[in-house]
Design a protein around this motif. Structure first.
Motif, short mmCIF file in Angstrom:
data_model
loop_
_atom_site.label_atom_id
_atom_site.label_comp_id
_atom_site.label_asym_id
_atom_site.label_seq_id
_atom_site.Cartn_x
_atom_site.Cartn_y
_atom_site.Cartn_z
N ILE A 75 94.85 -15.81 27.83
CA ILE A 75 95.56 -14.79 27.06
C ILE A 75 94.95 -14.61 25.68
O ILE A 75 94.89 -13.52 25.14
N GLY A 76 94.48 -15.71 25.10
CA GLY A 76 93.98 -15.63 23.74
C GLY A 76 92.74 -14.78 23.58
O GLY A 76 92.47 -14.26 22.50
N THR A 77 91.96 -14.60 24.63
CA THR A 77 90.72 -13.82 24.52
C THR A 77 90.96 -12.33 24.61
O THR A 77 90.04 -11.55 24.40
N ASN A 78 92.21 -11.89 24.97
CA ASN A 78 92.48 -10.46 25.14
C ASN A 78 93.39 -9.91 24.04
O ASN A 78 94.09 -8.94 24.24
N GLU A 79 93.45 -10.57 22.92
CA GLU A 79 94.28 -10.10 21.82
C GLU A 79 93.68 -8.84 21.19
O GLU A 79 92.47 -8.72 21.02
N ILE A 80 94.55 -7.91 20.87
CA ILE A 80 94.13 -6.65 20.25
C ILE A 80 94.66 -6.62 18.82
O ILE A 80 95.87 -6.75 18.60
N GLU A 81 93.78 -6.48 17.89
CA GLU A 81 94.17 -6.42 16.48
C GLU A 81 94.42 -4.97 16.08
O GLU A 81 93.58 -4.10 16.30
N LEU A 82 95.60 -4.71 15.53
CA LEU A 82 95.98 -3.38 15.09
C LEU A 82 95.98 -3.31 13.57
O LEU A 82 96.32 -4.28 12.89
N SER A 83 95.61 -2.16 13.09
CA SER A 83 95.64 -1.95 11.65
C SER A 83 97.06 -1.64 11.20
O SER A 83 97.96 -1.40 12.01
N GLU A 84 97.28 -1.65 9.91
CA GLU A 84 98.61 -1.35 9.37
C GLU A 84 99.04 0.08 9.71
O GLU A 84 100.22 0.34 10.00
N ARG A 85 98.11 1.00 9.73
CA ARG A 85 98.42 2.38 10.06
C ARG A 85 98.85 2.51 11.52
O ARG A 85 99.83 3.21 11.83
N GLU A 86 98.13 1.81 12.42
CA GLU A 86 98.49 1.88 13.84
C GLU A 86 99.86 1.24 14.08
O GLU A 86 100.65 1.73 14.90
N ILE A 87 100.15 0.17 13.36
CA ILE A 87 101.46 -0.47 13.51
C ILE A 87 102.57 0.46 13.05
O ILE A 87 103.61 0.61 13.71
N ASP A 88 102.35 1.14 11.92
CA ASP A 88 103.36 2.08 11.41
C ASP A 88 103.58 3.24 12.38
O ASP A 88 104.72 3.68 12.61
N GLU A 89 102.51 3.73 12.99
CA GLU A 89 102.64 4.83 13.95
C GLU A 89 103.43 4.39 15.19
O GLU A 89 104.27 5.14 15.70
N LEU A 90 103.16 3.19 15.67
CA LEU A 90 103.90 2.69 16.83
C LEU A 90 105.38 2.49 16.51
O LEU A 90 106.25 2.77 17.34
N VAL A 91 105.66 2.02 15.30
CA VAL A 91 107.06 1.82 14.91
C VAL A 91 107.78 3.15 14.82
O VAL A 91 108.95 3.29 15.23
N GLU A 92 107.12 4.18 14.29
CA GLU A 92 107.75 5.50 14.17
C GLU A 92 107.98 6.14 15.55
O GLU A 92 108.98 6.83 15.75
N GLU A 93 107.06 5.91 16.49
CA GLU A 93 107.20 6.50 17.82
C GLU A 93 108.20 5.75 18.70
O GLU A 93 108.68 6.30 19.69
N TRP A 94 108.51 4.52 18.35
CA TRP A 94 109.39 3.71 19.20
C TRP A 94 110.83 4.21 19.13
O TRP A 94 111.38 4.43 18.05
N LYS A 95 111.43 4.40 20.26
CA LYS A 95 112.82 4.84 20.36
C LYS A 95 113.60 3.82 21.19
O LYS A 95 113.38 3.67 22.39
N PRO A 96 114.49 3.08 20.56
CA PRO A 96 115.25 2.04 21.32
C PRO A 96 116.21 2.68 22.31
O PRO A 96 116.79 3.74 22.05
N GLU A 97 116.36 2.02 23.44
CA GLU A 97 117.32 2.48 24.43
C GLU A 97 118.73 2.10 24.01
O GLU A 97 118.94 1.09 23.33
N PRO A 98 119.73 2.89 24.39
CA PRO A 98 121.11 2.57 23.99
C PRO A 98 121.58 1.27 24.63
O PRO A 98 121.21 0.93 25.75
N LEU A 99 122.41 0.53 23.89
CA LEU A 99 122.96 -0.71 24.41
C LEU A 99 123.91 -0.46 25.58
O LEU A 99 124.00 -1.27 26.50
N VAL A 100 124.60 0.66 25.57
CA VAL A 100 125.53 1.02 26.63
C VAL A 100 125.07 2.34 27.24
O VAL A 100 124.78 3.29 26.51
N PRO A 101 124.94 2.41 28.55
CA PRO A 101 124.50 3.68 29.16
C PRO A 101 125.54 4.77 28.93
O PRO A 101 126.73 4.49 28.77
#
Length: 271
Positions: A75-101
């Protein structure tokens, strides 16, 4: 002469080691030859008697060799390093699913038709969805005796909390036997006219303890098939022979009792 003798004496251990190494190698060659011949003889006889078995063993050996020599996944050989910009973009695009359907249409209609109580819960309550403001009897509560609304009981409850403290549960089996438990057992026994009584935390624990205690594997139980869940589980735990009759059917109960009586008479006659 002395120097030649000393040289021979000093060289003799090395010669002995060489001789021992050669003897050991000879033994290894002999053992390898014997093992190889035995394996070859086994393969020939196996192929002659059961070719499918030989094929299966060859496939198994090949699989073992492939599994040992294949590249292991790390597993350690397949780590992907993300930049701060990529992390921020992923956080903005992430939409959590509702706790209750979300509610279905049927659940929404059932919720809208549910009766809501306006004010505290008790034996008599007022309905928020009612046309009039008159109090109605509450049959959907365990507080049918109105103990929660009694100021006298509330006073004694506060005194008990200050004296005994608060725990996750109160029955003797969990929290320990206290003087109030023993006093209540004495009062209950005197009220029903018996010498002693036992407290249980719930109705289900009462049946689960009492019925298996008095009815064993060799006993017979005739019960109504409409008894509640606690009684059914207690009957199953007793491991007794159970005969179920139809709910509230006296004629069916009488029929089963007669059959059971005939069986008992027949057993006594054989004995």
């Amino acid at each position: 002469m002395e120097s030649a003798a000393s040289f021979a004496a000093s060289a003799s251990p090395a010669a002995a080691i060489v001789v021992d190494d050669e003897a050991g190698r000879g033994l290894l060659r002999k053992a390898w030859d014997i093992s190889f011949r035995m394996a070859l003889r086994y393969i020939k006889s196996s192929y002659k008697d059961d070719p499918f078995r030989t094929f299966l063993e060859v496939c198994l050996i090949g699989f073992i060799v492939w599994y040992i020599t294949k590249q292991k996944y790390n597993i350690g050989t397949n780590e992907i390093e993300l930049s701060e910009r990529e992390i921020d973009e992923l956080v903005e695009e992430w939409k959590p699913e509702p706790l209750v359907p979300p509610l279905t249409e049927f659940e929404r209609e059932a919720l809208d038709k549910s009766v809501m109580i306006d004010g505290p819960n008790g034996t008599k309550v007022r309905l928020a969805s009612g046309t009039n403001n008159k109090p109605v009897l509450n049959f959907a509560s365990y507080n049918f005796l109105g103990f929660l609304d009694s100021p006298e009981l509330g006073k004694h409850a506060v005194e008990s909390l200050r004296k005994y403290g608060v725990g996750s549960c109160g029955p003797p089996g969990f929290y320990g036997t206290l003087d109030v438990h023993m006093e209540l057992e004495k009062q209950l026994a005197a009220f029903i006219g018996h010498s002693s009584a036992i407290l249980y935390s719930q109705a289900i624990t009462t049946t689960l303890s009492v019925i298996p205690c008095f009815s064993k594997r060799s006993d017979i139980i005739v019960a109504d098939e409409g008894v509640n869940f606690a009684v059914q589980k207690a009957i199953y735990l007793s491991r007794s022979k159970v005969y179920w009759y139809k709910h509230n059917d006296v004629a069916d109960m009488e029929r089963i009792l007669k059959d059971v009586n005939k069986q008992l008479v027949g057993r006594r006659g054989k004995n």
